[in-house]
Motif scaffolding. Structure first.
Motif, PDB file in Angstrom:
ATOM      1  N   ASP A  68      13.444  -7.022  -3.650  1.00 22.24           N
ATOM      2  CA  ASP A  68      12.116  -7.621  -3.534  1.00 22.24           C
ATOM      3  C   ASP A  68      11.367  -7.465  -4.860  1.00 22.24           C
ATOM      4  OD1 ASP A  68       9.638  -8.591  -2.801  1.00 22.24           O
ATOM      5  OD2 ASP A  68       9.466  -7.360  -0.990  1.00 22.24           O
ATOM      6  N   PRO A  69      11.763  -8.232  -5.870  1.00 19.78           N
ATOM      7  CA  PRO A  69      11.119  -8.093  -7.178  1.00 19.78           C
ATOM      8  C   PRO A  69       9.625  -8.412  -7.146  1.00 19.78           C
ATOM      9  CG  PRO A  69      12.588  -9.992  -7.159  1.00 19.78           C
ATOM     10  CD  PRO A  69      12.809  -9.259  -5.870  1.00 19.78           C
ATOM     11  N   ALA A  70       9.194  -9.259  -6.223  1.00 19.74           N
ATOM     12  CA  ALA A  70       7.764  -9.564  -6.122  1.00 19.74           C
ATOM     13  C   ALA A  70       6.980  -8.326  -5.696  1.00 19.74           C
ATOM     14  CB  ALA A  70       7.530 -10.707  -5.141  1.00 19.74           C
ATOM     15  N   LEU A  71       7.551  -7.513  -4.819  1.00 17.74           N
ATOM     16  CA  LEU A  71       6.909  -6.275  -4.405  1.00 17.74           C
ATOM     17  C   LEU A  71       6.754  -5.346  -5.599  1.00 17.74           C
ATOM     18  CD1 LEU A  71       5.810  -4.245  -2.317  1.00 17.74           C
ATOM     19  CD2 LEU A  71       8.198  -3.614  -1.839  1.00 17.74           C
ATOM     20  N   GLU A  72       7.821  -5.210  -6.370  1.00 19.29           N
ATOM     21  CA  GLU A  72       7.758  -4.356  -7.553  1.00 19.29           C
ATOM     22  C   GLU A  72       6.687  -4.854  -8.519  1.00 19.29           C
ATOM     23  OE1 GLU A  72      10.506  -2.570 -11.165  1.00 19.29           O
ATOM     24  OE2 GLU A  72      11.487  -3.673  -9.547  1.00 19.29           O
ATOM     25  N   ASP A  73       6.630  -6.160  -8.742  1.00 19.69           N
ATOM     26  CA  ASP A  73       5.621  -6.725  -9.637  1.00 19.69           C
ATOM     27  C   ASP A  73       4.210  -6.435  -9.137  1.00 19.69           C
ATOM     28  OD1 ASP A  73       7.625  -7.752 -11.238  1.00 19.69           O
ATOM     29  OD2 ASP A  73       7.441  -9.803 -10.458  1.00 19.69           O
ATOM     30  N   GLU A  74       3.987  -6.627  -7.830  1.00 20.61           N
ATOM     31  CA  GLU A  74       2.663  -6.383  -7.255  1.00 20.61           C
ATOM     32  C   GLU A  74       2.244  -4.930  -7.441  1.00 20.61           C
ATOM     33  OE1 GLU A  74       2.156  -7.953  -3.213  1.00 20.61           O
ATOM     34  OE2 GLU A  74       3.840  -9.276  -3.650  1.00 20.61           O
ATOM     35  N   VAL A  75       3.156  -4.013  -7.147  1.00 20.44           N
ATOM     36  CA  VAL A  75       2.831  -2.591  -7.257  1.00 20.44           C
ATOM     37  C   VAL A  75       2.605  -2.209  -8.710  1.00 20.44           C
ATOM     38  CG1 VAL A  75       3.673  -0.243  -6.860  1.00 20.44           C
ATOM     39  CG2 VAL A  75       3.986  -1.989  -5.094  1.00 20.44           C
TER      40      VAL A  75
ATOM     41  N   ARG B  35       0.826  -1.211   0.000  1.00 20.82           N
ATOM     42  CA  ARG B  35       0.000   0.000   0.000  1.00 20.82           C
ATOM     43  C   ARG B  35       0.860   1.261   0.000  1.00 20.82           C
ATOM     44  NH1 ARG B  35      -2.573   0.222   5.168  1.00 20.82           N
ATOM     45  NH2 ARG B  35      -0.601   1.203   5.652  1.00 20.82           N
ATOM     46  N   ASP B  36       1.862   1.296   0.855  1.00 20.09           N
ATOM     47  CA  ASP B  36       2.707   2.489   0.959  1.00 20.09           C
ATOM     48  C   ASP B  36       3.485   2.748  -0.327  1.00 20.09           C
ATOM     49  OD1 ASP B  36       1.758   2.764   3.542  1.00 20.09           O
ATOM     50  OD2 ASP B  36       3.607   2.044   4.486  1.00 20.09           O
ATOM     51  N   VAL B  37       4.074   1.696  -0.881  1.00 18.57           N
ATOM     52  CA  VAL B  37       4.836   1.854  -2.123  1.00 18.57           C
ATOM     53  C   VAL B  37       3.897   2.261  -3.258  1.00 18.57           C
ATOM     54  CG1 VAL B  37       6.263   0.672  -3.849  1.00 18.57           C
ATOM     55  CG2 VAL B  37       6.705   0.332  -1.414  1.00 18.57           C
ATOM     56  N   PHE B  38       2.731   1.626  -3.324  1.00 18.34           N
ATOM     57  CA  PHE B  38       1.759   1.979  -4.357  1.00 18.34           C
ATOM     58  C   PHE B  38       1.345   3.437  -4.238  1.00 18.34           C
ATOM     59  CE2 PHE B  38      -2.565   2.878  -5.548  1.00 18.34           C
ATOM     60  CZ  PHE B  38      -2.576   2.509  -6.880  1.00 18.34           C
ATOM     61  N   ASN B  39       0.979   3.867  -3.037  1.00 20.31           N
ATOM     62  CA  ASN B  39       0.497   5.237  -2.854  1.00 20.31           C
ATOM     63  C   ASN B  39       1.537   6.268  -3.273  1.00 20.31           C
ATOM     64  OD1 ASN B  39      -2.074   4.540  -1.992  1.00 20.31           O
ATOM     65  ND2 ASN B  39      -1.502   4.499   0.155  1.00 20.31           N
TER      66      ASN B  39
ATOM     67  N   SER C 187       9.647   8.348 -15.674  1.00 19.15           N
ATOM     68  CA  SER C 187      10.922   7.874 -15.152  1.00 19.15           C
ATOM     69  C   SER C 187      11.043   8.087 -13.648  1.00 19.15           C
ATOM     70  CB  SER C 187      12.089   8.541 -15.877  1.00 19.15           C
ATOM     71  OG  SER C 187      12.085   9.933 -15.651  1.00 19.15           O
ATOM     72  N   GLU C 188      10.379   9.106 -13.101  1.00 18.76           N
ATOM     73  CA  GLU C 188      10.411   9.293 -11.642  1.00 18.76           C
ATOM     74  C   GLU C 188       9.794   8.100 -10.937  1.00 18.76           C
ATOM     75  OE1 GLU C 188       8.449  13.009 -10.836  1.00 18.76           O
ATOM     76  OE2 GLU C 188      10.343  14.098 -10.876  1.00 18.76           O
ATOM     77  N   ARG C 189       8.692   7.594 -11.502  1.00 20.55           N
ATOM     78  CA  ARG C 189       8.037   6.418 -10.928  1.00 20.55           C
ATOM     79  C   ARG C 189       8.956   5.202 -11.019  1.00 20.55           C
ATOM     80  NH1 ARG C 189       2.223   4.812 -13.031  1.00 20.55           N
ATOM     81  NH2 ARG C 189       1.618   6.415 -11.526  1.00 20.55           N
ATOM     82  N   ASP C 190       9.566   5.010 -12.176  1.00 20.22           N
ATOM     83  CA  ASP C 190      10.451   3.861 -12.363  1.00 20.22           C
ATOM     84  C   ASP C 190      11.630   3.887 -11.398  1.00 20.22           C
ATOM     85  OD1 ASP C 190       8.874   2.786 -14.396  1.00 20.22           O
ATOM     86  OD2 ASP C 190       9.994   3.835 -15.963  1.00 20.22           O
ATOM     87  N   VAL C 191      12.243   5.056 -11.246  1.00 22.73           N
ATOM     88  CA  VAL C 191      13.377   5.194 -10.323  1.00 22.73           C
ATOM     89  C   VAL C 191      12.931   4.914  -8.895  1.00 22.73           C
ATOM     90  CG1 VAL C 191      15.005   6.854  -9.317  1.00 22.73           C
ATOM     91  CG2 VAL C 191      14.695   6.754 -11.787  1.00 22.73           C
ATOM     92  N   TYR C 192      11.781   5.459  -8.515  1.00 26.77           N
ATOM     93  CA  TYR C 192      11.266   5.229  -7.166  1.00 26.77           C
ATOM     94  C   TYR C 192      11.025   3.731  -6.922  1.00 26.77           C
ATOM     95  CZ  TYR C 192       8.113   4.655  -3.292  1.00 26.77           C
ATOM     96  OH  TYR C 192       7.551   4.200  -2.129  1.00 26.77           O
ATOM     97  N   LEU C 193      10.366   3.064  -7.859  1.00 31.16           N
ATOM     98  CA  LEU C 193      10.063   1.643  -7.680  1.00 31.16           C
ATOM     99  C   LEU C 193      11.330   0.801  -7.584  1.00 31.16           C
ATOM    100  CD1 LEU C 193       6.971   1.199  -9.997  1.00 31.16           C
ATOM    101  CD2 LEU C 193       7.029   1.033  -7.496  1.00 31.16           C
ATOM    102  N   LEU C 194      12.304   1.108  -8.407  1.00 35.92           N
ATOM    103  CA  LEU C 194      13.574   0.367  -8.333  1.00 35.92           C
ATOM    104  C   LEU C 194      14.214   0.532  -6.957  1.00 35.92           C
ATOM    105  CD1 LEU C 194      15.088   1.061 -11.853  1.00 35.92           C
ATOM    106  CD2 LEU C 194      14.189  -1.117 -10.988  1.00 35.92           C
ATOM    107  N   ASP C 195      14.169   1.736  -6.416  1.00 31.90           N
ATOM    108  CA  ASP C 195      14.756   2.011  -5.109  1.00 31.90           C
ATOM    109  C   ASP C 195      13.921   1.410  -3.980  1.00 31.90           C
ATOM    110  OD1 ASP C 195      16.690   3.334  -3.357  1.00 31.90           O
ATOM    111  OD2 ASP C 195      15.018   4.662  -2.836  1.00 31.90           O
TER     112      ASP C 195
END
Length: 71
Positions: A40-47, A15-19, A27-35
Motif C-alpha cells: 500500500d504505497p499510498a498509505l506510506e506516502d500519506e503517513v 492514524r494507527d500507522v502514523f501514531n 531507520s527504525e521508522r523507515d523499517v516500520y513504515l516499509l513493513d
C-alpha cells in the motif's frame, strides 16, 4: 496527500500507522513504515507526509486527515 477515498477504516489505518511511526526515529521508522505499509504505497506516502509536518498532537493530525477526507 493521496486522492484515495478516506473511509473510516482508511482513516483508522492512517492514524494507527502514523501514531506508531511518530514514536520511532531514523531507520527504525523507515523499517516500520516499509513493513506496516507493504502493498500500500499510498498509505506510506500519506503517513510520511503527515510525519513531515512535524510534531503534531493527535487532534491536529485528525483535523488534517478529516479535512482531506471531506475533499
Amino acid at each position: 496527500m493521496s486522492q484515495q477515498k478516506m473511509t473510516a477504516e482508511r482513516f483508522a489505518r492512517v492514524r494507527d500507522v502514523f501514531n506508531t511511526a511518530a514514536r520511532l526515529l531514523g531507520s527504525e521508522r523507515d523499517v516500520y513504515l516499509l513493513d506496516a505499509c507493504v502493498g500500500d504505497p499510498a498509505l506510506e506516502d500519506e503517513v510520511r507526509e503527515l510525519l513531515a509536518l512535524g510534531d503534531l498532537d493527535d487532534k491536529a493530525v485528525n483535523a488534517i486527515i478529516t479535512d482531506v477526507a471531506q475533499e
